[in-house]
Motif scaffolding. Structure first.
Motif, PDB file in Angstrom:
ATOM      1  N   TRP A  42       1.055  -1.455   0.001  1.00  9.23           N
ATOM      2  CA  TRP A  42      -0.183  -0.105  -0.087  1.00  9.23           C
ATOM      3  C   TRP A  42       0.920   1.272  -0.092  1.00  9.23           C
ATOM      4  CZ3 TRP A  42      -3.509   3.209  -0.825  1.00  9.23           C
ATOM      5  CH2 TRP A  42      -3.749   4.571  -0.218  1.00  9.23           C
ATOM      6  N   LEU A  43       1.945   1.312   0.822  1.00 14.43           N
ATOM      7  CA  LEU A  43       2.669   2.291   0.880  1.00 14.43           C
ATOM      8  C   LEU A  43       3.587   2.583  -0.551  1.00 14.43           C
ATOM      9  CD1 LEU A  43       4.525   1.844   4.247  1.00 14.43           C
ATOM     10  CD2 LEU A  43       2.846   3.483   3.755  1.00 14.43           C
ATOM     11  N   ARG A  44       3.823   1.699  -1.194  1.00 14.24           N
ATOM     12  CA  ARG A  44       4.149   1.860  -2.413  1.00 14.24           C
ATOM     13  C   ARG A  44       3.245   2.239  -3.465  1.00 14.24           C
ATOM     14  NH1 ARG A  44       8.998  -2.506  -3.789  1.00 14.24           N
ATOM     15  NH2 ARG A  44      10.172  -2.669  -1.862  1.00 14.24           N
ATOM     16  N   TRP A  45       2.124   1.785  -3.468  1.00 18.30           N
ATOM     17  CA  TRP A  45       1.102   2.169  -4.376  1.00 18.30           C
ATOM     18  C   TRP A  45       0.568   3.666  -4.244  1.00 18.30           C
ATOM     19  CZ3 TRP A  45      -1.768   0.542  -8.438  1.00 18.30           C
ATOM     20  CH2 TRP A  45      -3.320   1.211  -8.788  1.00 18.30           C
ATOM     21  N   SER A  46       0.510   4.035  -2.910  1.00 17.69           N
ATOM     22  CA  SER A  46      -0.074   5.442  -2.469  1.00 17.69           C
ATOM     23  C   SER A  46       1.272   6.439  -2.854  1.00 17.69           C
ATOM     24  CB  SER A  46      -0.375   5.433  -1.098  1.00 17.69           C
ATOM     25  OG  SER A  46       0.850   5.063  -0.215  1.00 17.69           O
ATOM     26  N   ALA A  47       2.514   6.050  -2.727  1.00 16.68           N
ATOM     27  CA  ALA A  47       3.502   6.884  -2.779  1.00 16.68           C
ATOM     28  C   ALA A  47       3.487   7.114  -4.629  1.00 16.68           C
ATOM     29  CB  ALA A  47       4.702   6.280  -2.518  1.00 16.68           C
ATOM     30  N   GLU A  48       3.228   6.044  -5.500  1.00 13.50           N
ATOM     31  CA  GLU A  48       3.457   6.369  -6.756  1.00 13.50           C
ATOM     32  C   GLU A  48       2.310   7.006  -7.493  1.00 13.50           C
ATOM     33  OE1 GLU A  48       4.468   2.222  -7.781  1.00 13.50           O
ATOM     34  OE2 GLU A  48       6.401   2.345  -6.912  1.00 13.50           O
ATOM     35  N   GLY A  49       1.002   6.780  -6.608  1.00 11.84           N
ATOM     36  CA  GLY A  49      -0.380   7.363  -7.362  1.00 11.84           C
ATOM     37  C   GLY A  49      -0.425   6.522  -8.508  1.00 11.84           C
ATOM     38  N   ARG A  50      -0.599   5.390  -8.711  1.00 11.70           N
ATOM     39  CA  ARG A  50      -1.237   4.566  -9.652  1.00 11.70           C
ATOM     40  C   ARG A  50      -2.354   3.973  -9.765  1.00 11.70           C
ATOM     41  NH1 ARG A  50       3.980   2.918 -11.895  1.00 11.70           N
ATOM     42  NH2 ARG A  50       2.599   2.503 -13.632  1.00 11.70           N
ATOM     43  N   ALA A  51      -3.219   5.006  -9.462  1.00 12.20           N
ATOM     44  CA  ALA A  51      -4.786   4.521  -9.632  1.00 12.20           C
ATOM     45  C   ALA A  51      -5.084   4.319 -11.159  1.00 12.20           C
ATOM     46  CB  ALA A  51      -5.749   5.806  -9.146  1.00 12.20           C
ATOM     47  N   ASP A  52      -4.145   4.891 -12.047  1.00  7.23           N
ATOM     48  CA  ASP A  52      -4.560   4.915 -13.420  1.00  7.23           C
ATOM     49  C   ASP A  52      -3.907   3.644 -14.189  1.00  7.23           C
ATOM     50  OD1 ASP A  52      -2.068   5.772 -12.986  1.00  7.23           O
ATOM     51  OD2 ASP A  52      -1.846   7.056 -14.846  1.00  7.23           O
ATOM     52  N   VAL A  53      -3.071   2.752 -13.517  1.00  4.23           N
ATOM     53  CA  VAL A  53      -2.810   1.702 -13.877  1.00  4.23           C
ATOM     54  C   VAL A  53      -3.703   0.742 -14.558  1.00  4.23           C
ATOM     55  CG1 VAL A  53      -1.423  -0.692 -13.439  1.00  4.23           C
ATOM     56  CG2 VAL A  53      -0.787   1.449 -12.194  1.00  4.23           C
ATOM     57  N   ARG A  54      -3.574   0.401 -15.824  1.00  6.13           N
ATOM     58  CA  ARG A  54      -4.557  -0.514 -16.640  1.00  6.13           C
ATOM     59  C   ARG A  54      -5.150  -1.833 -15.920  1.00  6.13           C
ATOM     60  NH1 ARG A  54      -3.610  -1.084 -22.960  1.00  6.13           N
ATOM     61  NH2 ARG A  54      -3.630   1.105 -22.625  1.00  6.13           N
ATOM     62  N   GLU A  55      -4.041  -2.407 -15.331  1.00  5.74           N
ATOM     63  CA  GLU A  55      -4.355  -3.873 -14.779  1.00  5.74           C
ATOM     64  C   GLU A  55      -3.864  -3.834 -13.308  1.00  5.74           C
ATOM     65  OE1 GLU A  55      -6.097  -6.048 -15.642  1.00  5.74           O
ATOM     66  OE2 GLU A  55      -6.366  -5.784 -17.877  1.00  5.74           O
ATOM     67  N   PRO A  56      -4.565  -2.860 -12.219  1.00  4.82           N
ATOM     68  CA  PRO A  56      -4.058  -2.702 -10.894  1.00  4.82           C
ATOM     69  C   PRO A  56      -4.108  -4.213 -10.165  1.00  4.82           C
ATOM     70  CG  PRO A  56      -6.593  -1.724 -11.299  1.00  4.82           C
ATOM     71  CD  PRO A  56      -5.886  -2.239 -12.643  1.00  4.82           C
ATOM     72  N   ARG A  57      -4.857  -5.117 -10.684  1.00  4.55           N
ATOM     73  CA  ARG A  57      -4.796  -6.315  -9.621  1.00  4.55           C
ATOM     74  C   ARG A  57      -3.545  -7.038  -9.962  1.00  4.55           C
ATOM     75  NH1 ARG A  57      -6.221 -11.900 -10.494  1.00  4.55           N
ATOM     76  NH2 ARG A  57      -7.212 -12.784  -8.611  1.00  4.55           N
ATOM     77  N   GLY A  58      -3.045  -7.194 -11.316  1.00  2.18           N
ATOM     78  CA  GLY A  58      -1.854  -7.821 -11.499  1.00  2.18           C
ATOM     79  C   GLY A  58      -0.565  -6.990 -11.065  1.00  2.18           C
ATOM     80  N   TYR A  59      -0.678  -5.615 -11.146  1.00  2.25           N
ATOM     81  CA  TYR A  59       0.316  -4.791 -10.723  1.00  2.25           C
ATOM     82  C   TYR A  59       0.695  -4.947  -9.182  1.00  2.25           C
ATOM     83  CZ  TYR A  59       2.765  -0.373 -10.029  1.00  2.25           C
ATOM     84  OH  TYR A  59       3.824   0.593  -9.489  1.00  2.25           O
ATOM     85  N   LEU A  60      -0.477  -5.005  -8.656  1.00  4.22           N
ATOM     86  CA  LEU A  60      -0.569  -5.015  -7.029  1.00  4.22           C
ATOM     87  C   LEU A  60      -0.224  -6.499  -6.572  1.00  4.22           C
ATOM     88  CD1 LEU A  60      -3.867  -3.003  -5.914  1.00  4.22           C
ATOM     89  CD2 LEU A  60      -1.469  -2.286  -5.551  1.00  4.22           C
ATOM     90  N   VAL A  61      -0.626  -7.445  -7.555  1.00  4.35           N
ATOM     91  CA  VAL A  61      -0.018  -8.843  -7.020  1.00  4.35           C
ATOM     92  C   VAL A  61       1.600  -8.868  -7.120  1.00  4.35           C
ATOM     93  CG1 VAL A  61      -0.198 -11.176  -7.709  1.00  4.35           C
ATOM     94  CG2 VAL A  61      -2.424  -9.886  -7.179  1.00  4.35           C
ATOM     95  N   THR A  62       1.945  -8.359  -8.143  1.00 10.35           N
ATOM     96  CA  THR A  62       3.325  -8.234  -8.342  1.00 10.35           C
ATOM     97  C   THR A  62       4.096  -7.654  -7.400  1.00 10.35           C
ATOM     98  OG1 THR A  62       3.063  -8.258 -11.017  1.00 10.35           O
ATOM     99  CG2 THR A  62       5.280  -7.471 -10.050  1.00 10.35           C
ATOM    100  N   ILE A  63       3.795  -6.304  -6.790  1.00  8.81           N
ATOM    101  CA  ILE A  63       4.325  -5.936  -5.857  1.00  8.81           C
ATOM    102  C   ILE A  63       4.340  -6.773  -4.496  1.00  8.81           C
ATOM    103  CG2 ILE A  63       4.447  -3.912  -4.005  1.00  8.81           C
ATOM    104  CD1 ILE A  63       3.311  -2.160  -6.337  1.00  8.81           C
ATOM    105  N   THR A  64       3.164  -7.367  -4.223  1.00 10.87           N
ATOM    106  CA  THR A  64       2.791  -7.987  -3.160  1.00 10.87           C
ATOM    107  C   THR A  64       3.781  -9.442  -3.041  1.00 10.87           C
ATOM    108  OG1 THR A  64       0.786  -7.200  -2.653  1.00 10.87           O
ATOM    109  CG2 THR A  64       1.230  -9.273  -1.600  1.00 10.87           C
ATOM    110  N   THR A  65       3.653  -9.859  -4.275  1.00 12.86           N
ATOM    111  CA  THR A  65       4.500 -11.292  -4.322  1.00 12.86           C
ATOM    112  C   THR A  65       5.997 -10.961  -4.120  1.00 12.86           C
ATOM    113  OG1 THR A  65       3.053 -12.146  -5.856  1.00 12.86           O
ATOM    114  CG2 THR A  65       5.073 -13.047  -6.189  1.00 12.86           C
ATOM    115  N   ARG A  66       6.833 -10.140  -4.968  1.00  7.79           N
ATOM    116  CA  ARG A  66       8.004  -9.515  -4.740  1.00  7.79           C
ATOM    117  C   ARG A  66       8.403  -9.422  -3.073  1.00  7.79           C
ATOM    118  NH1 ARG A  66       8.873  -5.897 -10.156  1.00  7.79           N
ATOM    119  NH2 ARG A  66       8.858  -7.667 -11.642  1.00  7.79           N
TER     120      ARG A  66
END
Length: 302
Positions: A42-66
């Protein structure tokens, strides 16, 4: 970030929080660690302001997995110095509004079962990530390859190796929920009622008892084996008088379990595994650090 964008980013993240928690918990085996990883995501997501990411589920799963892979590598050292047997942190589970059919339900339950999570501990961090993303969440190999920054061929090899490893090591237990609850209740009645013969009659000859206290509560620090030894241990424990004790049947990691509370606080989780209608394994979780979140709910399916 503009206030409206911040609100949108928060809404997007919260919509995907259940799946992120599900991925992190299956990878780490500890709900507290999973929440930490999701918070970091969440901290990474909110800092980057990526609400416009086309596939947020995949993007967030990638961050979480890593992040979970990094945490897994750190946790391996902790497990080497752990006192006594190690079990995953138990967590309450329930199905969401769109409940799956019986086959899908069984598959989802198995993906968070204590037996499967124990086997996953023996996988490498990358194998575990691939197994969880593929087997529990059905991610395409191409997406997993992008998440792990590996080729799709390499990911398929990791998946095959992980699947074979799990199939070879995963115990063959009965999965009938009603039968497990019924035998769990008979098991507790026999132990609490002082009927040793009835208790022994429920146990498989080669039954195992695995207890996790982390050296912080009273519990065997080695696995107990055979019906006679397990039965007599449980018979002795059940005979002890504990003021303020309360027993509550609930669902833990997708299966029936008994939660023991003392003065309203979680003290022990008891869960049994069955094979051919008899109790094959008994899990006791008594480490207070692993019981702090036992009533928190991991919702299925994600």
């Amino acid at each position: 970030m503009p206030a409206e964008s911040a609100t949108d980013a928060t809404a997007v993240f919260e919509a995907h929080r259940p799946v992120l928690t599900g991925v992190a918990y299956r990878m780490l085996g500890r709900f507290a660690d999973a929440e930490d990883v999701v918070q970091d995501a969440w901290l990474r997501w909110s800092a980057e302001g990526r609400a416009d990411v086309r596939e947020p589920r995949g993007y967030l799963v990638t961050i979480t997995t890593r992040l979970a892979i990094d945490r897994l590598r750190q946790a391996q050292t902790r497990h080497e110095t752990y006192v006594g047997p190690w079990l995953p942190e138990p967590i309450a589970t329930r199905f969401g509004p769109s409940s799956p059919d019986a086959a899908e339900r069984a598959e989802l339950q198995e993906s968070v079962s204590l037996a499967v999570l124990i086997v996953l501990e023996s996988l490498s961090p990358l194998e575990r990530a691939v197994f969880v993303l593929r087997e529990a969440f059905g991610f395409p190999y191409a997406d997993i390859a992008a998440t792990l920054e590996r080729s799709e061929t390499a990911v398929r090899q990791l998946a095959g190796r992980a699947r074979r490893h799990v199939d070879e090591r995963k115990p063959r237990y009965d999965v009938d929920v009603a039968q497990r609850r019924e035998l769990t209740e008979r098991f507790m009645v026999a132990a609490g009622g002082g009927d040793l013969d009835a208790l022994l009659g429920l146990l498989a000859p080669d039954v195992r008892l695995v207890s996790d206290s982390g050296g912080k509560s009273k519990a065997p620090r080695r696995v107990i084996e055979t019906a006679d030894k397990v039965g007599r241990f449980l018979f002795a424990v059940a005979g002890e008088s504990v003021p303020g004790v309360e027993y509550r049947f609930t669902e833990i990691n997708g299966a029936p379990a008994l939660l023991v509370l003392v003065d309203g606080l979680p003290d022990t989780v008891v869960q049994v595994e069955l094979r051919d209608g008899r109790i094959q394994c008994v899990y006791l979780v008594r480490n207070p650090d692993k019981l702090a979140n036992v009533l928190r709910v991991l919702q299925l399916p994600e």
